[in-house]
Scaffold this motif. Structure first.
Motif, PDB file in Angstrom:
ATOM      1  N   CYS A  54      10.943  -6.067   2.315  1.00 51.17           N
ATOM      2  CA  CYS A  54      10.467  -7.400   1.919  1.00 51.17           C
ATOM      3  C   CYS A  54       8.967  -7.533   2.145  1.00 51.17           C
ATOM      4  O   CYS A  54       8.251  -8.121   1.333  1.00 51.17           O
ATOM      5  CB  CYS A  54      11.221  -8.484   2.693  1.00 51.17           C
ATOM      6  SG  CYS A  54      12.936  -8.673   2.193  1.00 51.17           S
ATOM      7  N   ARG A  55       8.488  -6.964   3.234  1.00 49.76           N
ATOM      8  CA  ARG A  55       7.053  -7.030   3.529  1.00 49.76           C
ATOM      9  C   ARG A  55       6.236  -6.138   2.595  1.00 49.76           C
ATOM     10  O   ARG A  55       5.092  -6.462   2.272  1.00 49.76           O
ATOM     11  CB  ARG A  55       6.802  -6.685   4.989  1.00 49.76           C
ATOM     12  CG  ARG A  55       7.323  -7.772   5.908  1.00 49.76           C
ATOM     13  CD  ARG A  55       7.327  -7.314   7.358  1.00 49.76           C
ATOM     14  NE  ARG A  55       7.935  -8.308   8.186  1.00 49.76           N
ATOM     15  CZ  ARG A  55       7.275  -9.305   8.761  1.00 49.76           C
ATOM     16  NH1 ARG A  55       5.987  -9.442   8.575  1.00 49.76           N
ATOM     17  NH2 ARG A  55       7.908 -10.180   9.506  1.00 49.76           N
ATOM     18  N   ILE A  56       6.813  -5.022   2.164  1.00 54.68           N
ATOM     19  CA  ILE A  56       6.121  -4.202   1.163  1.00 54.68           C
ATOM     20  C   ILE A  56       5.972  -5.026  -0.121  1.00 54.68           C
ATOM     21  O   ILE A  56       4.903  -5.074  -0.722  1.00 54.68           O
ATOM     22  CB  ILE A  56       6.873  -2.891   0.895  1.00 54.68           C
ATOM     23  CG1 ILE A  56       6.767  -1.956   2.110  1.00 54.68           C
ATOM     24  CG2 ILE A  56       6.339  -2.203  -0.370  1.00 54.68           C
ATOM     25  CD1 ILE A  56       7.669  -0.740   2.038  1.00 54.68           C
ATOM     26  N   LEU A  57       7.047  -5.700  -0.520  1.00 56.26           N
ATOM     27  CA  LEU A  57       7.003  -6.504  -1.744  1.00 56.26           C
ATOM     28  C   LEU A  57       6.024  -7.657  -1.660  1.00 56.26           C
ATOM     29  O   LEU A  57       5.355  -7.979  -2.641  1.00 56.26           O
ATOM     30  CB  LEU A  57       8.406  -7.034  -2.069  1.00 56.26           C
ATOM     31  CG  LEU A  57       9.393  -5.992  -2.582  1.00 56.26           C
ATOM     32  CD1 LEU A  57      10.788  -6.605  -2.708  1.00 56.26           C
ATOM     33  CD2 LEU A  57       8.932  -5.431  -3.913  1.00 56.26           C
ATOM     34  N   ASP A  58       5.934  -8.289  -0.473  1.00 57.73           N
ATOM     35  CA  ASP A  58       5.012  -9.441  -0.381  1.00 57.73           C
ATOM     36  C   ASP A  58       3.589  -9.033   0.004  1.00 57.73           C
ATOM     37  O   ASP A  58       2.705  -9.874   0.137  1.00 57.73           O
ATOM     38  CB  ASP A  58       5.559 -10.533   0.548  1.00 57.73           C
ATOM     39  CG  ASP A  58       5.477 -10.218   2.032  1.00 57.73           C
ATOM     40  OD1 ASP A  58       4.758  -9.289   2.442  1.00 57.73           O
ATOM     41  OD2 ASP A  58       6.140 -10.932   2.817  1.00 57.73           O
ATOM     42  N   GLY A  59       3.372  -7.727   0.194  1.00 56.32           N
ATOM     43  CA  GLY A  59       2.027  -7.228   0.452  1.00 56.32           C
ATOM     44  C   GLY A  59       1.593  -7.256   1.905  1.00 56.32           C
ATOM     45  O   GLY A  59       0.429  -6.980   2.197  1.00 56.32           O
ATOM     46  N   SER A  60       2.492  -7.570   2.828  1.00 55.36           N
ATOM     47  CA  SER A  60       2.084  -7.663   4.229  1.00 55.36           C
ATOM     48  C   SER A  60       2.366  -6.397   5.042  1.00 55.36           C
ATOM     49  O   SER A  60       2.007  -6.330   6.214  1.00 55.36           O
ATOM     50  CB  SER A  60       2.740  -8.877   4.898  1.00 55.36           C
ATOM     51  OG  SER A  60       4.143  -8.739   4.955  1.00 55.36           O
TER      52      SER A  60
END
Length: 84
Positions: A54-60
């Motif tokens: 999820c963090r890869i997808l949101d850029g974090s």
């Protein structure tokens, strides 16, 4: 993590971190069939992978190392982590 995921202390440590991240572990753990080869450590690993995805997808999330390195088969050799 300070403890191995296969130890009671390691399971407790990982549950604490995942609960703080908003995972409803009681409900998820109840879904593990008693005869399953998957253990609690596998469920906790899946939750961590979900969180990082999820963090890869949101850029974090961040890749380590930041530069792309590939193995002899051309596979990307990076670890992703999601700093809080």
């Amino acid at each position: 993590m300070a403890y191995s995921k296969k130890t009671p202390a390691g399971v407790t440590e990982r549950r604490r971190v995942l609960r703080a991240a908003g995972y409803g572990l009681d409900r998820l753990e109840a879904c593990l069939p008693p005869s399953s080869k998957a253990g609690i450590d596998d469920l906790l690993d899946a939750c961590v992978l979900h969180d990082v995805a999820c963090r890869i997808l949101d850029g974090s999330a961040q890749a380590l190392p930041e530069t792309e390195e590939r193995d002899s088969r051309g596979l990307l050799m990076q670890v992703w982590h999601a700093p809080r």
